[in-house]
Design a protein around this motif. Structure first.
Motif, PDB file in Angstrom:
ATOM      1  N   LYS A  98       0.840  -1.203   0.000  1.00  0.00           N
ATOM      2  CA  LYS A  98       0.000   0.000   0.000  1.00  0.00           C
ATOM      3  C   LYS A  98       0.876   1.254   0.000  1.00  0.00           C
ATOM      4  CE  LYS A  98      -4.006   2.122   0.495  1.00  0.00           C
ATOM      5  NZ  LYS A  98      -5.094   2.025  -0.431  1.00  0.00           N
ATOM      6  N   LYS A  99       1.927   1.243   0.788  1.00  0.00           N
ATOM      7  CA  LYS A  99       2.854   2.368   0.863  1.00  0.00           C
ATOM      8  C   LYS A  99       3.489   2.629  -0.504  1.00  0.00           C
ATOM      9  CE  LYS A  99       7.203   3.665   3.087  1.00  0.00           C
ATOM     10  NZ  LYS A  99       8.273   3.184   3.948  1.00  0.00           N
ATOM     11  N   VAL A 100       3.860   1.558  -1.192  1.00  0.00           N
ATOM     12  CA  VAL A 100       4.485   1.673  -2.506  1.00  0.00           C
ATOM     13  C   VAL A 100       3.509   2.296  -3.506  1.00  0.00           C
ATOM     14  CG1 VAL A 100       5.441   0.360  -4.449  1.00  0.00           C
ATOM     15  CG2 VAL A 100       6.070  -0.237  -2.098  1.00  0.00           C
ATOM     16  N   ILE A 101       2.273   1.840  -3.484  1.00  0.00           N
ATOM     17  CA  ILE A 101       1.259   2.365  -4.407  1.00  0.00           C
ATOM     18  C   ILE A 101       1.055   3.863  -4.164  1.00  0.00           C
ATOM     19  CG2 ILE A 101      -1.163   2.238  -5.132  1.00  0.00           C
ATOM     20  CD1 ILE A 101       0.518  -0.210  -5.946  1.00  0.00           C
ATOM     21  N   LYS A 102       1.004   4.271  -2.903  1.00  0.00           N
ATOM     22  CA  LYS A 102       0.860   5.693  -2.580  1.00  0.00           C
ATOM     23  C   LYS A 102       2.040   6.499  -3.132  1.00  0.00           C
ATOM     24  CE  LYS A 102      -1.945   5.383   1.604  1.00  0.00           C
ATOM     25  NZ  LYS A 102      -1.973   5.590   3.062  1.00  0.00           N
ATOM     26  N   GLU A 103       3.242   5.962  -3.003  1.00  0.00           N
ATOM     27  CA  GLU A 103       4.441   6.643  -3.515  1.00  0.00           C
ATOM     28  C   GLU A 103       4.379   6.802  -5.032  1.00  0.00           C
ATOM     29  OE1 GLU A 103       7.724   4.285  -2.120  1.00  0.00           O
ATOM     30  OE2 GLU A 103       7.510   4.983  -0.045  1.00  0.00           O
ATOM     31  N   VAL A 104       3.972   5.754  -5.717  1.00  0.00           N
ATOM     32  CA  VAL A 104       3.875   5.812  -7.177  1.00  0.00           C
ATOM     33  C   VAL A 104       2.790   6.809  -7.582  1.00  0.00           C
ATOM     34  CG1 VAL A 104       3.333   4.505  -9.287  1.00  0.00           C
ATOM     35  CG2 VAL A 104       4.771   3.483  -7.513  1.00  0.00           C
ATOM     36  N   ASP A 105       1.647   6.772  -6.903  1.00  0.00           N
ATOM     37  CA  ASP A 105       0.567   7.717  -7.210  1.00  0.00           C
ATOM     38  C   ASP A 105       1.035   9.160  -7.025  1.00  0.00           C
ATOM     39  OD1 ASP A 105      -1.135   5.655  -7.827  1.00  0.00           O
ATOM     40  OD2 ASP A 105      -2.264   5.743  -5.942  1.00  0.00           O
ATOM     41  N   GLU A 106       1.785   9.411  -5.979  1.00  0.00           N
ATOM     42  CA  GLU A 106       2.308  10.753  -5.713  1.00  0.00           C
ATOM     43  C   GLU A 106       3.304  11.170  -6.800  1.00  0.00           C
ATOM     44  OE1 GLU A 106       2.407  14.329  -3.959  1.00  0.00           O
ATOM     45  OE2 GLU A 106       1.081  12.693  -3.353  1.00  0.00           O
ATOM     46  N   GLU A 107       4.129  10.224  -7.204  1.00  0.00           N
ATOM     47  CA  GLU A 107       5.133  10.480  -8.235  1.00  0.00           C
ATOM     48  C   GLU A 107       4.486  10.843  -9.577  1.00  0.00           C
ATOM     49  OE1 GLU A 107       8.241   7.529 -10.362  1.00  0.00           O
ATOM     50  OE2 GLU A 107       8.331   7.521  -8.157  1.00  0.00           O
ATOM     51  N   PHE A 108       3.350  10.216  -9.878  1.00  0.00           N
ATOM     52  CA  PHE A 108       2.686  10.419 -11.163  1.00  0.00           C
ATOM     53  C   PHE A 108       1.583  11.480 -11.118  1.00  0.00           C
ATOM     54  CE2 PHE A 108       4.962   6.695 -12.282  1.00  0.00           C
ATOM     55  CZ  PHE A 108       4.975   6.615 -13.665  1.00  0.00           C
ATOM     56  N   LYS A 109       1.374  12.079  -9.945  1.00  0.00           N
ATOM     57  CA  LYS A 109       0.246  12.991  -9.747  1.00  0.00           C
ATOM     58  C   LYS A 109       0.184  14.121 -10.772  1.00  0.00           C
ATOM     59  CE  LYS A 109      -0.122  15.694  -6.026  1.00  0.00           C
ATOM     60  NZ  LYS A 109      -0.357  16.090  -4.647  1.00  0.00           N
ATOM     61  N   ASP A 110       1.247  14.791 -11.018  1.00  0.00           N
ATOM     62  CA  ASP A 110       1.239  15.956 -11.909  1.00  0.00           C
ATOM     63  C   ASP A 110       1.959  15.693 -13.227  1.00  0.00           C
ATOM     64  OD1 ASP A 110      -0.183  17.557 -10.077  1.00  0.00           O
ATOM     65  OD2 ASP A 110       1.675  17.945  -8.964  1.00  0.00           O
ATOM     66  N   LYS A 111       2.034  14.436 -13.621  1.00  0.00           N
ATOM     67  CA  LYS A 111       2.723  14.061 -14.855  1.00  0.00           C
ATOM     68  C   LYS A 111       1.710  13.595 -15.895  1.00  0.00           C
ATOM     69  CE  LYS A 111       6.755  11.617 -14.485  1.00  0.00           C
ATOM     70  NZ  LYS A 111       7.580  10.495 -14.001  1.00  0.00           N
ATOM     71  N   GLU A 112       2.116  13.697 -17.130  1.00  0.00           N
ATOM     72  CA  GLU A 112       1.341  13.090 -18.198  1.00  0.00           C
ATOM     73  C   GLU A 112       1.960  11.726 -18.472  1.00  0.00           C
ATOM     74  OE1 GLU A 112       0.265  14.582 -22.340  1.00  0.00           O
ATOM     75  OE2 GLU A 112      -0.033  16.341 -21.041  1.00  0.00           O
ATOM     76  N   TYR A 113       1.126  10.696 -18.536  1.00  0.00           N
ATOM     77  CA  TYR A 113       1.655   9.342 -18.688  1.00  0.00           C
ATOM     78  C   TYR A 113       0.585   8.435 -19.275  1.00  0.00           C
ATOM     79  CZ  TYR A 113      -1.002   8.776 -14.382  1.00  0.00           C
ATOM     80  OH  TYR A 113      -2.007   8.779 -13.455  1.00  0.00           O
ATOM     81  N   THR A 114       1.038   7.319 -19.803  1.00  0.00           N
ATOM     82  CA  THR A 114       0.098   6.311 -20.287  1.00  0.00           C
ATOM     83  C   THR A 114      -0.156   5.311 -19.153  1.00  0.00           C
ATOM     84  OG1 THR A 114       1.806   4.785 -21.063  1.00  0.00           O
ATOM     85  CG2 THR A 114       1.036   6.492 -22.630  1.00  0.00           C
ATOM     86  N   LEU A 115      -1.221   4.570 -19.288  1.00  0.00           N
ATOM     87  CA  LEU A 115      -1.536   3.535 -18.300  1.00  0.00           C
ATOM     88  C   LEU A 115      -0.415   2.506 -18.233  1.00  0.00           C
ATOM     89  CD1 LEU A 115      -3.537   2.323 -16.280  1.00  0.00           C
ATOM     90  CD2 LEU A 115      -4.623   1.132 -18.203  1.00  0.00           C
ATOM     91  N   GLU A 116       0.148   2.169 -19.361  1.00  0.00           N
ATOM     92  CA  GLU A 116       1.235   1.190 -19.395  1.00  0.00           C
ATOM     93  C   GLU A 116       2.469   1.697 -18.641  1.00  0.00           C
ATOM     94  OE1 GLU A 116       3.640  -1.748 -22.463  1.00  0.00           O
ATOM     95  OE2 GLU A 116       2.091  -0.417 -23.246  1.00  0.00           O
ATOM     96  N   GLU A 117       2.792   2.982 -18.825  1.00  0.00           N
ATOM     97  CA  GLU A 117       3.928   3.568 -18.110  1.00  0.00           C
ATOM     98  C   GLU A 117       3.689   3.538 -16.597  1.00  0.00           C
ATOM     99  OE1 GLU A 117       5.622   6.953 -21.192  1.00  0.00           O
ATOM    100  OE2 GLU A 117       3.825   7.396 -20.025  1.00  0.00           O
ATOM    101  N   TYR A 118       2.492   3.916 -16.209  1.00  0.00           N
ATOM    102  CA  TYR A 118       2.145   3.918 -14.788  1.00  0.00           C
ATOM    103  C   TYR A 118       2.237   2.505 -14.210  1.00  0.00           C
ATOM    104  CZ  TYR A 118      -0.738   3.927 -10.589  1.00  0.00           C
ATOM    105  OH  TYR A 118      -1.200   3.736  -9.307  1.00  0.00           O
TER     106      TYR A 118
END
Length: 165
Positions: A98-118
């Protein structure tokens, strides 16, 4: 010879009785997770099928979940029996995904990305996760006839086993 035979019969009956306690049924269930028995593998397939992942990502995610279950450690803390109903308190230790998922979500919050990249970034971090978390489960066990049976796990308990609560 009769004494030896009688001793074996008593040991067998005693062993069967020990395998039919509420605590032993909870241990049996958690061991199924650790050993990845067929039911658990089917559950993992169901989990990964619900995700919007490529086949390669699904395979990676399955391995992550399998690793989580194999490395699951637990300790029975309490057993309360009231007639044909029991509650077993178990403390589990799992990788804190859960902690890891939160970190990734925070990292991608203000970025443009594809679902595959995420998803690839998420899987990369999940594969490297080391931090653990301890959860407490209250598992209900009911007796039908002479047999104890663990109730179905709640979604919250399943999320705890996955380290995603």
């Amino acid at each position: 010879m009769k004494k030896v035979f009688s001793l074996f019969v008593l040991l067998f009956l005693f062993g069967c009785a020990l395998n039919n306690s509420p605590t032993s049924k909870v241990e049996e269930l958690l061991n199924k997770y650790q050993m990845l028995d067929a039911d658990i593998k089917s559950e993992i397939d169901s989990i990964t099928d619900k995700e919007n992942l490529t086949e390669t990502q699904k395979d990676r995610y399955k391995k992550i979940i399998e690793s989580q279950y194999k490395n699951l450690s637990y300790e029975i803390k309490d057993e309360k029996i009231d007639g044909d109903i029991a509650t077993i308190t178990v403390q589990i230790k799992v990788t804190d995904y859960k902690k890891v998922i939160k970190e990734v979500d925070e990292e991608f919050k203000d970025k443009e990305y594809t679902l595959e990249e995420y998803n690839n970034a998420k899987l990369d971090k999940l594969e490297k996760a080391k931090d653990t978390v301890v959860y407490t489960l209250e598992l209900n066990v009911n007796k039908t006839g002479d047999e104890w049976k663990v109730d179905s796990l709640s979604n919250i308990d399943k999320k705890k086993l996955q380290g995603m609560y």
